[in-house]
Write a protein that holds these residues in place. Sequence first.
Motif, PDB file in Angstrom:
ATOM      1  N   THR A  24       0.869  -1.176   0.000  1.00 44.45           N
ATOM      2  CA  THR A  24       0.000   0.000   0.000  1.00 44.45           C
ATOM      3  C   THR A  24       0.905   1.224   0.000  1.00 44.45           C
ATOM      4  OG1 THR A  24      -1.828  -1.092   1.132  1.00 44.45           O
ATOM      5  CG2 THR A  24      -1.765   1.313   1.237  1.00 44.45           C
ATOM      6  N   VAL A  25       0.647   2.142  -0.931  1.00 43.08           N
ATOM      7  CA  VAL A  25       1.544   3.273  -1.169  1.00 43.08           C
ATOM      8  C   VAL A  25       0.736   4.558  -1.266  1.00 43.08           C
ATOM      9  CG1 VAL A  25       3.071   4.329  -2.895  1.00 43.08           C
ATOM     10  CG2 VAL A  25       3.276   1.894  -2.383  1.00 43.08           C
ATOM     11  N   THR A  26       1.273   5.645  -0.707  1.00 45.76           N
ATOM     12  CA  THR A  26       0.778   6.996  -0.989  1.00 45.76           C
ATOM     13  C   THR A  26       1.900   7.765  -1.677  1.00 45.76           C
ATOM     14  OG1 THR A  26      -0.719   7.008   0.910  1.00 45.76           O
ATOM     15  CG2 THR A  26      -0.163   9.139  -0.047  1.00 45.76           C
ATOM     16  N   LEU A  27       1.569   8.336  -2.832  1.00 45.18           N
ATOM     17  CA  LEU A  27       2.573   9.075  -3.601  1.00 45.18           C
ATOM     18  C   LEU A  27       2.861  10.425  -2.975  1.00 45.18           C
ATOM     19  CD1 LEU A  27       1.257   8.450  -7.228  1.00 45.18           C
ATOM     20  CD2 LEU A  27       3.179   7.303  -6.103  1.00 45.18           C
ATOM     21  N   ASN A  28       4.105  10.858  -3.069  1.00 47.58           N
ATOM     22  CA  ASN A  28       4.493  12.212  -2.674  1.00 47.58           C
ATOM     23  C   ASN A  28       4.460  13.077  -3.936  1.00 47.58           C
ATOM     24  OD1 ASN A  28       5.681  14.575  -1.821  1.00 47.58           O
ATOM     25  ND2 ASN A  28       7.289  13.568  -0.636  1.00 47.58           N
ATOM     26  N   THR A  29       3.311  13.710  -4.170  1.00 46.03           N
ATOM     27  CA  THR A  29       3.122  14.447  -5.430  1.00 46.03           C
ATOM     28  C   THR A  29       4.050  15.652  -5.533  1.00 46.03           C
ATOM     29  OG1 THR A  29       1.287  15.654  -4.401  1.00 46.03           O
ATOM     30  CG2 THR A  29       0.727  13.697  -5.700  1.00 46.03           C
ATOM     31  N   ALA A  30       4.510  16.165  -4.389  1.00 46.90           N
ATOM     32  CA  ALA A  30       5.382  17.346  -4.417  1.00 46.90           C
ATOM     33  C   ALA A  30       6.724  17.056  -5.080  1.00 46.90           C
ATOM     34  CB  ALA A  30       5.601  17.864  -2.999  1.00 46.90           C
ATOM     35  N   ASN A  31       7.114  15.775  -5.145  1.00 48.51           N
ATOM     36  CA  ASN A  31       8.425  15.424  -5.688  1.00 48.51           C
ATOM     37  C   ASN A  31       8.376  14.840  -7.094  1.00 48.51           C
ATOM     38  OD1 ASN A  31       9.904  16.285  -3.484  1.00 48.51           O
ATOM     39  ND2 ASN A  31       9.809  14.308  -2.442  1.00 48.51           N
ATOM     40  N   ILE A  32       7.191  14.761  -7.686  1.00 52.03           N
ATOM     41  CA  ILE A  32       7.083  14.109  -9.000  1.00 52.03           C
ATOM     42  C   ILE A  32       7.932  14.823 -10.046  1.00 52.03           C
ATOM     43  CG2 ILE A  32       5.524  13.589 -10.918  1.00 52.03           C
ATOM     44  CD1 ILE A  32       3.356  12.985  -8.854  1.00 52.03           C
ATOM     45  N   GLU A  33       7.816  16.147 -10.118  1.00 54.75           N
ATOM     46  CA  GLU A  33       8.551  16.889 -11.142  1.00 54.75           C
ATOM     47  C   GLU A  33      10.053  16.765 -10.935  1.00 54.75           C
ATOM     48  OE1 GLU A  33       9.157  21.502 -12.715  1.00 54.75           O
ATOM     49  OE2 GLU A  33       7.281  20.921 -11.726  1.00 54.75           O
ATOM     50  N   ARG A  34      10.491  16.858  -9.686  1.00 55.02           N
ATOM     51  CA  ARG A  34      11.929  16.798  -9.402  1.00 55.02           C
ATOM     52  C   ARG A  34      12.509  15.435  -9.756  1.00 55.02           C
ATOM     53  NH1 ARG A  34      15.049  15.250  -4.999  1.00 55.02           N
ATOM     54  NH2 ARG A  34      13.254  14.926  -3.635  1.00 55.02           N
ATOM     55  N   ILE A  35      11.763  14.374  -9.515  1.00 49.17           N
ATOM     56  CA  ILE A  35      12.286  13.026  -9.736  1.00 49.17           C
ATOM     57  C   ILE A  35      12.072  12.563 -11.181  1.00 49.17           C
ATOM     58  CG2 ILE A  35      12.139  10.599  -9.013  1.00 49.17           C
ATOM     59  CD1 ILE A  35      13.318  12.486  -6.911  1.00 49.17           C
ATOM     60  N   LEU A  36      10.902  12.840 -11.741  1.00 52.72           N
ATOM     61  CA  LEU A  36      10.551  12.268 -13.044  1.00 52.72           C
ATOM     62  C   LEU A  36      10.525  13.282 -14.185  1.00 52.72           C
ATOM     63  CD1 LEU A  36       7.707   9.785 -11.985  1.00 52.72           C
ATOM     64  CD2 LEU A  36      10.156   9.348 -12.263  1.00 52.72           C
ATOM     65  N   GLY A  37      10.715  14.575 -13.873  1.00 49.48           N
ATOM     66  CA  GLY A  37      10.757  15.567 -14.944  1.00 49.48           C
ATOM     67  C   GLY A  37       9.513  16.440 -14.985  1.00 49.48           C
ATOM     68  N   PRO A  38       9.595  17.595 -15.677  1.00 54.07           N
ATOM     69  CA  PRO A  38       8.513  18.585 -15.651  1.00 54.07           C
ATOM     70  C   PRO A  38       7.219  18.119 -16.309  1.00 54.07           C
ATOM     71  CG  PRO A  38      10.200  19.188 -17.247  1.00 54.07           C
ATOM     72  CD  PRO A  38      10.747  18.047 -16.470  1.00 54.07           C
ATOM     73  N   ASP A  39       7.277  17.139 -17.189  1.00 53.01           N
ATOM     74  CA  ASP A  39       6.071  16.687 -17.878  1.00 53.01           C
ATOM     75  C   ASP A  39       5.427  15.474 -17.219  1.00 53.01           C
ATOM     76  OD1 ASP A  39       6.417  18.671 -19.836  1.00 53.01           O
ATOM     77  OD2 ASP A  39       7.800  17.378 -20.964  1.00 53.01           O
ATOM     78  N   ALA A  40       6.015  14.988 -16.134  1.00 49.78           N
ATOM     79  CA  ALA A  40       5.506  13.768 -15.499  1.00 49.78           C
ATOM     80  C   ALA A  40       4.174  14.032 -14.800  1.00 49.78           C
ATOM     81  CB  ALA A  40       6.524  13.240 -14.494  1.00 49.78           C
ATOM     82  N   THR A  41       3.309  13.036 -14.835  1.00 52.15           N
ATOM     83  CA  THR A  41       1.983  13.128 -14.227  1.00 52.15           C
ATOM     84  C   THR A  41       1.900  12.200 -13.012  1.00 52.15           C
ATOM     85  OG1 THR A  41       1.111  11.312 -15.563  1.00 52.15           O
ATOM     86  CG2 THR A  41       0.988  13.554 -16.504  1.00 52.15           C
ATOM     87  N   VAL A  42       0.779  12.297 -12.290  1.00 51.53           N
ATOM     88  CA  VAL A  42       0.538  11.379 -11.179  1.00 51.53           C
ATOM     89  C   VAL A  42       0.507   9.937 -11.688  1.00 51.53           C
ATOM     90  CG1 VAL A  42      -1.192  10.628  -9.496  1.00 51.53           C
ATOM     91  CG2 VAL A  42      -0.617  13.054  -9.693  1.00 51.53           C
ATOM     92  N   ALA A  43      -0.095   9.749 -12.855  1.00 47.14           N
ATOM     93  CA  ALA A  43      -0.148   8.398 -13.440  1.00 47.14           C
ATOM     94  C   ALA A  43       1.258   7.875 -13.725  1.00 47.14           C
ATOM     95  CB  ALA A  43      -0.986   8.407 -14.717  1.00 47.14           C
ATOM     96  N   ASP A  44       2.148   8.756 -14.196  1.00 50.78           N
ATOM     97  CA  ASP A  44       3.539   8.347 -14.437  1.00 50.78           C
ATOM     98  C   ASP A  44       4.215   7.929 -13.135  1.00 50.78           C
ATOM     99  OD1 ASP A  44       3.378   8.950 -17.177  1.00 50.78           O
ATOM    100  OD2 ASP A  44       3.977  11.031 -16.838  1.00 50.78           O
ATOM    101  N   ALA A  45       3.992   8.710 -12.076  1.00 53.31           N
ATOM    102  CA  ALA A  45       4.605   8.402 -10.782  1.00 53.31           C
ATOM    103  C   ALA A  45       4.062   7.092 -10.227  1.00 53.31           C
ATOM    104  CB  ALA A  45       4.351   9.546  -9.802  1.00 53.31           C
ATOM    105  N   ARG A  46       2.760   6.898 -10.369  1.00 55.13           N
ATOM    106  CA  ARG A  46       2.157   5.653  -9.893  1.00 55.13           C
ATOM    107  C   ARG A  46       2.756   4.448 -10.626  1.00 55.13           C
ATOM    108  NH1 ARG A  46      -4.039   4.453  -8.493  1.00 55.13           N
ATOM    109  NH2 ARG A  46      -4.065   2.195  -8.747  1.00 55.13           N
TER     110      ARG A  46
END
Length: 311
Positions: A263-285
């Motif tokens: 069971t995971v909760t995403l840290n949405t604040a870090n998505i851009e820093r880790i995966l790039g400026p175009d990354a979405t919540v779906a990409d992080a998931r």
Amino acid sequence: MTIREVAHEITVSAPADVVYRLLAEVENWPRIFPPTIHVDHVERGDREERIRIWATANGEAKNWTSRRTLDPEARRITFRQEVSAPPVAAMGGTWIIEALSTSRSRVRLLHDYRAVDDDPEGLKWIDEAVDRNSRSELAALKENVELAYAAEDVTFSFEDTVLVDGTAKDVYDFINEAHLWGERLPHVATVRLTEETPGLQTLEMDTRAKDGSTHTTKSYRVTFPHHRIAYKQVTLPALMTLHTGTWTFTETPDGVRATSQHTVTLNTANIERILGPDATVADARSYVHDALSTNSLATLGHARAHAEDRR
């Protein structure tokens, strides 16, 4: 006999039914009470239950058993410790959740208690401890219930399973013996496992990612030989604010069903820093799911080989 009754309360920005559900369903407690590692039902009826709680206190893992009565219509949960530690002779209480609006709630926490031998100094000590603990517990409840409610759309669960031609004990032993993972698992660089209390483990691990980088994680684990290991990760990668899971080992006519559940909760604040400026919540998931599944399936594959070699 002096029985003290006290009340504390706090206002939470979440609907009353959501707050009640998060408190009533004990599997949510690792999300809303940071010290909680795992909660298990010892006995469970429609309204009455005994629960066993594993939690950290001053950096150490502890456990105790409590009885609860659930009243969803009134949004009330009463509880009573089965065994109290001196100077407490008896301790119980009630959670009451009241709707202030469709999106705000009042949470009241009531306690009743008495001291051993009605000792005035003992009662004073309990007064101070209950007041201090209730205020901090309600503050944590407010913060983490609001976070859990806001993060419902970025919280998800999944599992991976392999079938093993072996015994549940051998598969369980491989997962339980995490101190050997540095030798047994290619994606694990180093491991530090301690178990000062039987069944309560602290696991620190340096894990290699597919890109060659390593990251350090720390988890508390609760073991149930030889069928289940539950854990809560407390040192988290940047893309997660919560990660809990269980390893389960079930004997079936076709072999042992070995499953890793997350069971995971995403840290949405870090998505851009880790995966790039175009990354979405779906990409992080997808990224987190893939990373965890890759490690879980690798571990389960080696556990299967270990168990099948022992037949």
